[in-house]
Design a protein around this motif. Structure first.
Motif, PDB file in Angstrom:
ATOM      1  N   TYR A  42     -10.919  41.911   0.387  1.00 41.98           N
ATOM      2  CA  TYR A  42     -10.948  40.496   0.735  1.00 41.98           C
ATOM      3  C   TYR A  42      -9.931  39.672  -0.050  1.00 41.98           C
ATOM      4  N   TYR A  43      -8.886  40.320  -0.521  1.00 37.84           N
ATOM      5  CA  TYR A  43      -7.811  39.633  -1.230  1.00 37.84           C
ATOM      6  C   TYR A  43      -6.505  39.832  -0.484  1.00 37.84           C
ATOM      7  N   SER A  44      -5.617  38.856  -0.600  1.00 39.53           N
ATOM      8  CA  SER A  44      -4.322  38.953   0.080  1.00 39.53           C
ATOM      9  C   SER A  44      -3.463  40.026  -0.579  1.00 39.53           C
ATOM     10  N   GLU A  45      -2.461  40.467   0.141  1.00 36.49           N
ATOM     11  CA  GLU A  45      -1.542  41.470  -0.381  1.00 36.49           C
ATOM     12  C   GLU A  45      -0.889  40.984  -1.675  1.00 36.49           C
ATOM     13  N   GLU A  46      -0.530  39.717  -1.717  1.00 36.56           N
ATOM     14  CA  GLU A  46       0.098  39.136  -2.914  1.00 36.56           C
ATOM     15  C   GLU A  46      -0.846  39.229  -4.111  1.00 36.56           C
ATOM     16  N   ASP A  47      -2.121  38.902  -3.904  1.00 39.89           N
ATOM     17  CA  ASP A  47      -3.083  38.932  -5.003  1.00 39.89           C
ATOM     18  C   ASP A  47      -3.410  40.349  -5.466  1.00 39.89           C
ATOM     19  N   CYS A  48      -3.061  41.353  -4.663  1.00 43.96           N
ATOM     20  CA  CYS A  48      -3.370  42.745  -4.999  1.00 43.96           C
ATOM     21  C   CYS A  48      -2.246  43.446  -5.760  1.00 43.96           C
ATOM     22  N   ARG A  49      -1.121  42.794  -5.925  1.00 49.36           N
ATOM     23  CA  ARG A  49      -0.009  43.420  -6.645  1.00 49.36           C
ATOM     24  C   ARG A  49      -0.331  43.573  -8.127  1.00 49.36           C
ATOM     25  N   ARG A  50       0.123  44.659  -8.720  1.00 57.71           N
ATOM     26  CA  ARG A  50      -0.113  44.927 -10.138  1.00 57.71           C
ATOM     27  C   ARG A  50       0.410  43.775 -11.002  1.00 57.71           C
ATOM     28  N   GLU A  51       1.591  43.269 -10.667  1.00 54.97           N
ATOM     29  CA  GLU A  51       2.189  42.185 -11.455  1.00 54.97           C
ATOM     30  C   GLU A  51       1.303  40.941 -11.436  1.00 54.97           C
ATOM     31  N   LYS A  52       0.705  40.653 -10.288  1.00 57.39           N
ATOM     32  CA  LYS A  52      -0.177  39.489 -10.176  1.00 57.39           C
ATOM     33  C   LYS A  52      -1.440  39.682 -11.017  1.00 57.39           C
ATOM     34  N   SER A  53      -2.014  40.888 -10.985  1.00 54.93           N
ATOM     35  CA  SER A  53      -3.204  41.166 -11.796  1.00 54.93           C
ATOM     36  C   SER A  53      -2.893  41.045 -13.284  1.00 54.93           C
ATOM     37  N   GLU A  54      -1.748  41.558 -13.716  1.00 50.07           N
ATOM     38  CA  GLU A  54      -1.354  41.433 -15.124  1.00 50.07           C
ATOM     39  C   GLU A  54      -1.161  39.966 -15.499  1.00 50.07           C
ATOM     40  N   PHE A  55      -0.506  39.216 -14.619  1.00 48.19           N
ATOM     41  CA  PHE A  55      -0.289  37.794 -14.869  1.00 48.19           C
ATOM     42  C   PHE A  55      -1.628  37.065 -15.012  1.00 48.19           C
ATOM     43  N   LEU A  56      -2.558  37.313 -14.084  1.00 47.54           N
ATOM     44  CA  LEU A  56      -3.854  36.636 -14.126  1.00 47.54           C
ATOM     45  C   LEU A  56      -4.623  36.970 -15.400  1.00 47.54           C
ATOM     46  N   ALA A  57      -4.694  38.238 -15.746  1.00 47.48           N
ATOM     47  CA  ALA A  57      -5.439  38.630 -16.950  1.00 47.48           C
ATOM     48  C   ALA A  57      -4.832  37.989 -18.194  1.00 47.48           C
ATOM     49  N   ASN A  58      -3.523  37.962 -18.272  1.00 47.69           N
ATOM     50  CA  ASN A  58      -2.874  37.302 -19.411  1.00 47.69           C
ATOM     51  C   ASN A  58      -3.120  35.801 -19.394  1.00 47.69           C
ATOM     52  N   GLN A  59      -3.177  35.210 -18.194  1.00 48.08           N
ATOM     53  CA  GLN A  59      -3.490  33.795 -18.065  1.00 48.08           C
ATOM     54  C   GLN A  59      -4.910  33.503 -18.559  1.00 48.08           C
ATOM     55  N   PHE A  60      -5.838  34.410 -18.285  1.00 42.84           N
ATOM     56  CA  PHE A  60      -7.218  34.242 -18.758  1.00 42.84           C
ATOM     57  C   PHE A  60      -7.256  34.218 -20.284  1.00 42.84           C
ATOM     58  N   VAL A  61      -6.430  35.052 -20.919  1.00 37.74           N
ATOM     59  CA  VAL A  61      -6.358  35.085 -22.384  1.00 37.74           C
ATOM     60  C   VAL A  61      -5.855  33.739 -22.900  1.00 37.74           C
ATOM     61  N   VAL A  62      -4.796  33.234 -22.294  1.00 38.86           N
ATOM     62  CA  VAL A  62      -4.170  31.991 -22.744  1.00 38.86           C
ATOM     63  C   VAL A  62      -5.091  30.790 -22.523  1.00 38.86           C
ATOM     64  N   GLN A  63      -5.716  30.705 -21.356  1.00 41.14           N
ATOM     65  CA  GLN A  63      -6.532  29.525 -21.061  1.00 41.14           C
ATOM     66  C   GLN A  63      -7.755  29.411 -21.970  1.00 41.14           C
ATOM     67  N   ALA A  64      -8.156  30.483 -22.612  1.00 46.60           N
ATOM     68  CA  ALA A  64      -9.282  30.432 -23.551  1.00 46.60           C
ATOM     69  C   ALA A  64      -8.955  29.573 -24.767  1.00 46.60           C
ATOM     70  N   ARG A  65      -7.680  29.311 -24.987  1.00 43.80           N
ATOM     71  CA  ARG A  65      -7.259  28.492 -26.137  1.00 43.80           C
ATOM     72  C   ARG A  65      -7.127  27.010 -25.794  1.00 43.80           C
ATOM     73  N   ASP A  66      -7.346  26.651 -24.538  1.00 40.05           N
ATOM     74  CA  ASP A  66      -7.196  25.250 -24.129  1.00 40.05           C
ATOM     75  C   ASP A  66      -8.184  24.344 -24.862  1.00 40.05           C
ATOM     76  N   VAL A  67      -7.692  23.170 -25.243  1.00 41.07           N
ATOM     77  CA  VAL A  67      -8.537  22.139 -25.850  1.00 41.07           C
ATOM     78  C   VAL A  67      -8.157  20.806 -25.218  1.00 41.07           C
ATOM     79  N   PRO A  68      -9.045  20.092 -24.567  1.00 41.41           N
ATOM     80  CA  PRO A  68     -10.415  20.510 -24.301  1.00 41.41           C
ATOM     81  C   PRO A  68     -10.426  21.606 -23.247  1.00 41.41           C
TER      82      PRO A  68
END
Length: 174
Positions: free
Chosen positions: A34-60
């Motif tokens: 149920y995900y688009s071809e773009e969202d299924c690319r390895r590069e996109k998954s790596e980008f998202l996971a790294n984004q999750f790491v970064v956004q945990a530091r957001d204040v507020p």
């Protein structure tokens, strides 16, 4: 590190060491249904996971995309998130590795995120949008007590066709 404990799970901030586990479970063709071809690319998954790491530091902090860790194995088995928006609303989403689906982990994680959204973030309404054909996600929303607010006809195009989407929501007073 932000962390929520449930009976069988830890929901915690993503760490750099989680990136490859996230990429691995999102690469499964059954997970990608149920995900688009773009969202299924390895590069996109790596980008998202790294984004999750970064956004945990957001204040507020307004976004909590958390790793779902199975306590018994200490393995990353999925992700769940809640994103506070304007007007006292929040969106939520989740994904569980195929081999861990169907045993209540998504319900356990999502219920905890809903409680967190209402209690800690103080939002009034939490909603989830999913493809109408994703019966597992629709069923989860309904088991969580969410109500269908919208059914959008042929709303998303990918994998060669148009897909309907549905929006489910729950208000604090429900």
């Amino acid at each position: 590190m932000f962390k929520i404990e449930t009976n069988r799970l830890w929901l915690r901030d993503f760490q750099p060491s989680d990136v490859q586990s996230y990429v691995r479970f999102t690469a499964n063709p059954d997970y990608q249904k149920y995900y688009s071809e773009e969202d299924c690319r390895r590069e996109k998954s790596e980008f998202l996971a790294n984004q999750f790491v970064v956004q945990a530091r957001d204040v507020p902090r307004r976004k909590y995309q958390l790793a779902i860790i199975e306590k018994s194995s200490d393995q990353l088995i999925g992700t769940c998130g809640i994103r506070a928006e304007n007007d006292n609303h929040a969106s939520m989403g989740f994904g569980i590795a195929v081999e861990y689906q169907g045993i209540g982990y998504a319900f356990e994680a999502a219920r905890s995120m809903i409680c967190f959204g209402f209690q800690a973030l103080g939002v009034y309404r939490i909603y989830a949008e999913t493809l109408a054909a994703n019966h597992s996600a629709v069923g989860l929303c309904e088991r969580l007590g969410m109500h269908k607010e919208e059914h959008l006809i042929e709303h998303r195009f990918f994998k060669g066709c148009w897909w309907d989407t549905v929006v489910y929501a729950l208000k604090r007073n429900e």
